[in-house]
Scaffold this motif. Structure first.
Motif, mmCIF file in Angstrom:
data_model
loop_
_atom_site.group_PDB
_atom_site.id
_atom_site.type_symbol
_atom_site.label_atom_id
_atom_site.label_comp_id
_atom_site.label_asym_id
_atom_site.label_seq_id
_atom_site.Cartn_x
_atom_site.Cartn_y
_atom_site.Cartn_z
ATOM 1 N N SER A 1 -37.044 -56.641 45.790
ATOM 2 C CA SER A 1 -36.419 -55.371 45.394
ATOM 3 C C SER A 1 -37.254 -54.648 44.343
ATOM 4 C CB SER A 1 -35.001 -55.615 44.881
ATOM 5 O OG SER A 1 -35.001 -56.534 43.801
ATOM 6 N N THR A 2 -37.844 -55.386 43.409
ATOM 7 C CA THR A 2 -38.707 -54.785 42.395
ATOM 8 C C THR A 2 -39.930 -54.145 43.035
ATOM 9 O OG1 THR A 2 -37.988 -56.386 40.724
ATOM 10 C CG2 THR A 2 -40.082 -55.244 40.322
ATOM 11 N N TYR A 3 -40.529 -54.835 43.981
ATOM 12 C CA TYR A 3 -41.710 -54.298 44.653
ATOM 13 C C TYR A 3 -41.359 -53.006 45.396
ATOM 14 C CZ TYR A 3 -45.955 -54.086 47.469
ATOM 15 O OH TYR A 3 -47.139 -53.677 48.041
ATOM 16 N N LEU A 4 -40.241 -53.013 46.088
ATOM 17 C CA LEU A 4 -39.819 -51.818 46.824
ATOM 18 C C LEU A 4 -39.588 -50.641 45.873
ATOM 19 C CD1 LEU A 4 -37.302 -52.914 49.623
ATOM 20 C CD2 LEU A 4 -39.201 -51.332 49.880
ATOM 21 N N LEU A 5 -38.917 -50.911 44.776
ATOM 22 C CA LEU A 5 -38.610 -49.850 43.835
ATOM 23 C C LEU A 5 -39.870 -49.277 43.192
ATOM 24 C CD1 LEU A 5 -35.439 -51.248 42.013
ATOM 25 C CD2 LEU A 5 -35.598 -49.062 43.197
ATOM 26 N N GLU A 6 -40.679 -50.143 42.650
ATOM 27 C CA GLU A 6 -41.814 -49.697 41.846
ATOM 28 C C GLU A 6 -42.969 -49.162 42.686
ATOM 29 O OE1 GLU A 6 -42.849 -52.925 39.304
ATOM 30 O OE2 GLU A 6 -41.016 -52.792 38.116
ATOM 31 N N LYS A 7 -43.180 -49.702 43.862
ATOM 32 C CA LYS A 7 -44.339 -49.328 44.661
ATOM 33 C C LYS A 7 -44.051 -48.219 45.679
ATOM 34 C CE LYS A 7 -47.010 -52.496 42.833
ATOM 35 N NZ LYS A 7 -48.192 -52.141 42.003
ATOM 36 N N HIS A 8 -42.785 -48.048 46.061
ATOM 37 C CA HIS A 8 -42.537 -47.151 47.191
ATOM 38 C C HIS A 8 -41.418 -46.137 46.986
ATOM 39 C CE1 HIS A 8 -45.308 -49.307 49.803
ATOM 40 N NE2 HIS A 8 -44.773 -50.433 49.365
ATOM 41 N N LEU A 9 -40.384 -46.457 46.225
ATOM 42 C CA LEU A 9 -39.190 -45.626 46.286
ATOM 43 C C LEU A 9 -38.930 -44.771 45.054
ATOM 44 C CD1 LEU A 9 -36.765 -48.145 48.027
ATOM 45 C CD2 LEU A 9 -37.937 -46.201 49.051
ATOM 46 N N LEU A 10 -39.392 -45.173 43.868
ATOM 47 C CA LEU A 10 -39.088 -44.397 42.668
ATOM 48 C C LEU A 10 -39.672 -42.996 42.735
ATOM 49 C CD1 LEU A 10 -39.416 -47.045 39.819
ATOM 50 C CD2 LEU A 10 -37.338 -45.983 40.714
ATOM 51 N N SER A 11 -40.851 -42.865 43.328
ATOM 52 C CA SER A 11 -41.468 -41.538 43.450
ATOM 53 C C SER A 11 -40.619 -40.622 44.327
ATOM 54 C CB SER A 11 -42.877 -41.658 44.030
ATOM 55 O OG SER A 11 -42.814 -42.276 45.322
ATOM 56 N N TYR A 12 -39.957 -41.178 45.330
ATOM 57 C CA TYR A 12 -39.100 -40.364 46.181
ATOM 58 C C TYR A 12 -37.855 -39.921 45.433
ATOM 59 C CZ TYR A 12 -42.038 -41.748 50.087
ATOM 60 O OH TYR A 12 -43.102 -41.932 50.934
ATOM 61 N N GLN A 13 -37.406 -40.738 44.482
ATOM 62 C CA GLN A 13 -36.251 -40.358 43.683
ATOM 63 C C GLN A 13 -36.577 -39.134 42.842
ATOM 64 O OE1 GLN A 13 -35.267 -42.885 40.361
ATOM 65 N NE2 GLN A 13 -33.054 -42.486 40.587
ATOM 66 N N GLN A 14 -37.782 -39.139 42.233
ATOM 67 C CA GLN A 14 -38.196 -37.988 41.433
ATOM 68 C C GLN A 14 -38.315 -36.746 42.300
ATOM 69 O OE1 GLN A 14 -41.828 -39.384 39.717
ATOM 70 N NE2 GLN A 14 -40.818 -40.892 38.383
ATOM 71 N N HIS A 15 -38.859 -36.927 43.511
ATOM 72 C CA HIS A 15 -39.047 -35.798 44.423
ATOM 73 C C HIS A 15 -37.708 -35.199 44.822
ATOM 74 C CE1 HIS A 15 -40.784 -33.326 47.574
ATOM 75 N NE2 HIS A 15 -39.964 -33.883 48.462
ATOM 76 N N ILE A 16 -36.743 -36.067 45.149
ATOM 77 C CA ILE A 16 -35.422 -35.600 45.548
ATOM 78 C C ILE A 16 -34.721 -34.924 44.376
ATOM 79 C CG2 ILE A 16 -33.117 -36.365 46.269
ATOM 80 C CD1 ILE A 16 -34.522 -38.484 47.971
ATOM 81 N N THR A 17 -34.915 -35.462 43.145
ATOM 82 C CA THR A 17 -34.300 -34.873 41.957
ATOM 83 C C THR A 17 -34.821 -33.461 41.724
ATOM 84 O OG1 THR A 17 -34.079 -37.074 40.989
ATOM 85 C CG2 THR A 17 -33.895 -35.185 39.495
ATOM 86 N N VAL A 18 -36.142 -33.308 41.875
ATOM 87 C CA VAL A 18 -36.743 -31.984 41.703
ATOM 88 C C VAL A 18 -36.203 -31.018 42.747
ATOM 89 C CG1 VAL A 18 -38.890 -30.673 41.844
ATOM 90 C CG2 VAL A 18 -38.821 -32.848 40.614
ATOM 91 N N ASP A 19 -36.102 -31.483 43.979
ATOM 92 C CA ASP A 19 -35.620 -30.637 45.058
ATOM 93 C C ASP A 19 -34.180 -30.178 44.817
ATOM 94 O OD1 ASP A 19 -37.981 -30.789 46.326
ATOM 95 O OD2 ASP A 19 -37.364 -32.253 47.840
ATOM 96 N N ASN A 20 -33.423 -31.006 44.103
ATOM 97 C CA ASN A 20 -32.015 -30.703 43.921
ATOM 98 C C ASN A 20 -31.727 -29.857 42.669
ATOM 99 O OD1 ASN A 20 -31.288 -32.037 46.214
ATOM 100 N ND2 ASN A 20 -30.889 -34.007 45.173
ATOM 101 N N VAL A 21 -32.771 -29.550 41.862
ATOM 102 C CA VAL A 21 -32.569 -28.722 40.666
ATOM 103 C C VAL A 21 -32.171 -27.308 41.084
ATOM 104 C CG1 VAL A 21 -33.680 -27.681 38.669
ATOM 105 C CG2 VAL A 21 -34.162 -30.063 39.268
ATOM 106 N N PRO A 22 -31.084 -26.778 40.561
ATOM 107 C CA PRO A 22 -30.650 -25.423 40.961
ATOM 108 C C PRO A 22 -31.597 -24.339 40.443
ATOM 109 C CG PRO A 22 -29.257 -26.252 39.199
ATOM 110 C CD PRO A 22 -30.140 -27.383 39.597
ATOM 111 N N ASP A 23 -31.658 -23.254 41.129
ATOM 112 C CA ASP A 23 -32.487 -22.122 40.705
ATOM 113 C C ASP A 23 -31.973 -21.536 39.402
ATOM 114 O OD1 ASP A 23 -34.065 -22.365 42.934
ATOM 115 O OD2 ASP A 23 -32.823 -20.994 44.142
ATOM 116 N N PRO A 24 -32.881 -21.130 38.488
ATOM 117 C CA PRO A 24 -32.437 -20.545 37.223
ATOM 118 C C PRO A 24 -31.792 -19.179 37.447
ATOM 119 C CG PRO A 24 -34.824 -20.429 37.431
ATOM 120 C CD PRO A 24 -34.336 -21.242 38.578
#
Length: 508
Positions: A485-508
């Motif tokens: 689970s650590t390998y999956l999180l750190e090597k592959h999935l955390l970057s997608y979390q940041q990407h999805i978070t950015v995508d979900n930021v509402p327009d100012p």
């Protein structure tokens, strides 16, 4: 349709009709066949003498005046009544203590063999009935005492009488499990060539074929069979004859096919590469029959005892798949309906016979392990959703389903996207919460293959809240689960979390 009503393992009791006794014996026979599903089980057969009245088949009746000593004395000195005395002797020999008395009596077997080889046909038949009763004994020292008769029993396998040949075959089959000495003697006397000749000459007489296959199955289950017996059988024409009987006869029933299928299973599971059987089309024929049976089950045809034929066929196909060279797989498996038939069998027996369902998904795992074509077939035929629905089931079924899904994910990247579209990610979110450690680890393996294969899959897993599940495993799971689970999180999935978070930021 079954001919098993002529086979019994326990004698009847007074009261009730002869037909009821036959039905009980049929159930006993079926129970033994079912017990043989999960392990090799040596059983004995005692043929019902159909011309007996109900009271005659009772073992609760004491021998009375017809004891062993007096009957042997009458057989030695009477002239015209020997047939009647032999018939009485066969009934007395159903008593275990009488069996021991008989083999201990001086010249008793010599007398019986003399009557077995005499010119009177009816006396020969009654003599072999006596031997048949002895062969069914639970005492292990009875079978060796019958060895003087075995050369004649083997010789009589080429005779014209079905009833007589059956008795000889079942008598020989009953004797096989009791003693290494008996088996070695029978092998030296040529039992394998005798069985080969018998099946070859009587291939249209399914009663004899069934009896011969039973006797062969008793031999093949011996501890020393892989070294001493199976090589002899594989060099003979027996395998081809066994394959030719696999398809059940609609008039006679399933029993001969069941016996032959078990023989093939014992041959296959005791051989490393199975080159001879593969060359004879064993995988193609067994799998084609499974397709037919799966189709019948899909249409609602669950004939009594059908699963007893499905069981050894599954084992034959599963083991042959594991030994078949990958490059030759398509040549041996030309029927694309096999995955659908296997899935149909799983659904049909999931609740009534979960062990059979587990065996079926094991075959499906072996089928998809090295075949992109069959993995594709599961997707094309829309069979994967049905497999995903089986993930909550236990008893080893769900772990095998995950193996199958892993086989699919491993073959092609586009397969991973299709699995996502079919709802596998949400199912994996559920299996990651299970207490079964193997289920969690296999789920992590599939998740790794899918998320690495496509950013779309990884983003969807994060969108479904999968990261929190991995974080729980990262801190609370066993060592292997924490590491994955650590390998999956750190090597592959955390970057997608940041990407999805950015995508979900509402327009100012």
């Amino acid at each position: 349709m079954w001919r098993l009503n002529k086979v019994r393992h326990k004698a009847g009791r007074p009261g009730g009709s002869l037909e009821e006794l036959r039905l009980k014996r049929r159930e006993n026979e079926r129970a033994l066949r079912q017990a043989r599903r999960d392990r090799q089980l040596v059983s004995k057969r005692l043929l019902l003498n159909e011309d007996e009245e109900q009271l005659d088949v009772s073992m609760d009746t004491a021998p009375g005046g017809h004891d062993i000593v007096s009957l042997l004395h009458k057989l030695q000195h009477s002239g015209t009544d020997k047939e009647a005395h032999l018939k009485a002797l066969s009934k007395v020999l159903r008593d275990p203590s009488a069996q021991l008395t008989f083999i201990k009596h001086e010249n008793s077997m010599h007398l019986l063999v003399g009557l077995l080889t005499g010119s009177n046909a009816q006396c020969r038949l009654q003599a072999v009935r006596c031997l048949h009763e002895l062969s069914h004994s639970s005492h292990t020292n009875v079978a060796p005492a019958c060895l003087p008769a075995t050369p004649y029993l083997l010789t009589y396998l080429s005779g014209p009488s079905t009833k007589f040949t059956e008795l000889c075959l079942y008598t020989l089959g009953n004797m096989c499990p009791d003693s290494d000495v008996v088996r070695e003697k029978l092998l030296a006397q040529g039992i394998v060539p005798a069985l080969t000749s018998c099946i070859e000459n009587q291939r249209h007489n399914l009663a004899v074929v069934e009896a011969a296959a039973f006797t062969l199955s008793q031999l093949l289950q011996a501890r020393d069979a892989p070294e001493k017996i199976i090589p002899m059988v594989l060099k003979s024409t027996l395998p081809s004859h066994l394959l030719s009987v696999l398809t059940p006869d609609p008039q006679f029933g399933l029993a001969p096919a069941i016996e032959c299928a078990w023989c093939l299973h014992y041959l296959i599971c005791s051989t490393e590469d199975n080159k001879e059987l593969l060359a004879q089309g064993a995988l193609s024929q067994c799998s084609s029959l499974l397709v037919s049976l799966g189709g019948a089950v899909t249409e609602g045809n669950k004939e009594d005892g059908l699963e007893l034929l499905i069981w050894p066929l599954l084992r034959c196909v599963g083991n042959l798949l594991s030994s078949c060279p990958v490059e030759d797989l398509n040549a041996h498996l030309s029927d694309a309906h096999l995955p659908a038939s296997l899935c149909a069998l799983v659904q049909a027996y999931l609740h009534t016979l979960p062990a059979l369902a587990r065996e079926t998904v094991w075959v499906l795992n072996n089928l998809t392990a090295h075949s992109t074509e069959f993995c594709s077939a599961l997707l094309t035929l829309n069979l994967v959703p049905g497999l995903i629905q089986l993930l909550p089931f236990s008893q080893g079924i769900n772990t095998m389903i995950l193996r199958i899904l892993a086989n699919i994910a491993h073959k092609k990247k586009e397969f991973c996207v299709k699995l996502m579209q079919l709802g596998l990610l949400s199912a994996l979110c559920a299996t990651l919460k299970m207490a079964d450690q193997e289920m969690v680890i296999r789920s992590l393996d599939i998740l790794f293959m899918m998320t690495v294969s496509s950013p779309v899959v990884a983003e969807e897993f994060v969108r479904q809240g999968g990261l929190s599940l991995l974080e729980v495993l990262q801190y609370n799971g066993a060592a292997e689960m924490r590491q994955r689970s650590t390998y999956l999180l750190e090597k592959h999935l955390l970057s997608y979390q940041q990407h999805i978070t950015v995508d979900n930021v509402p327009d100012p």
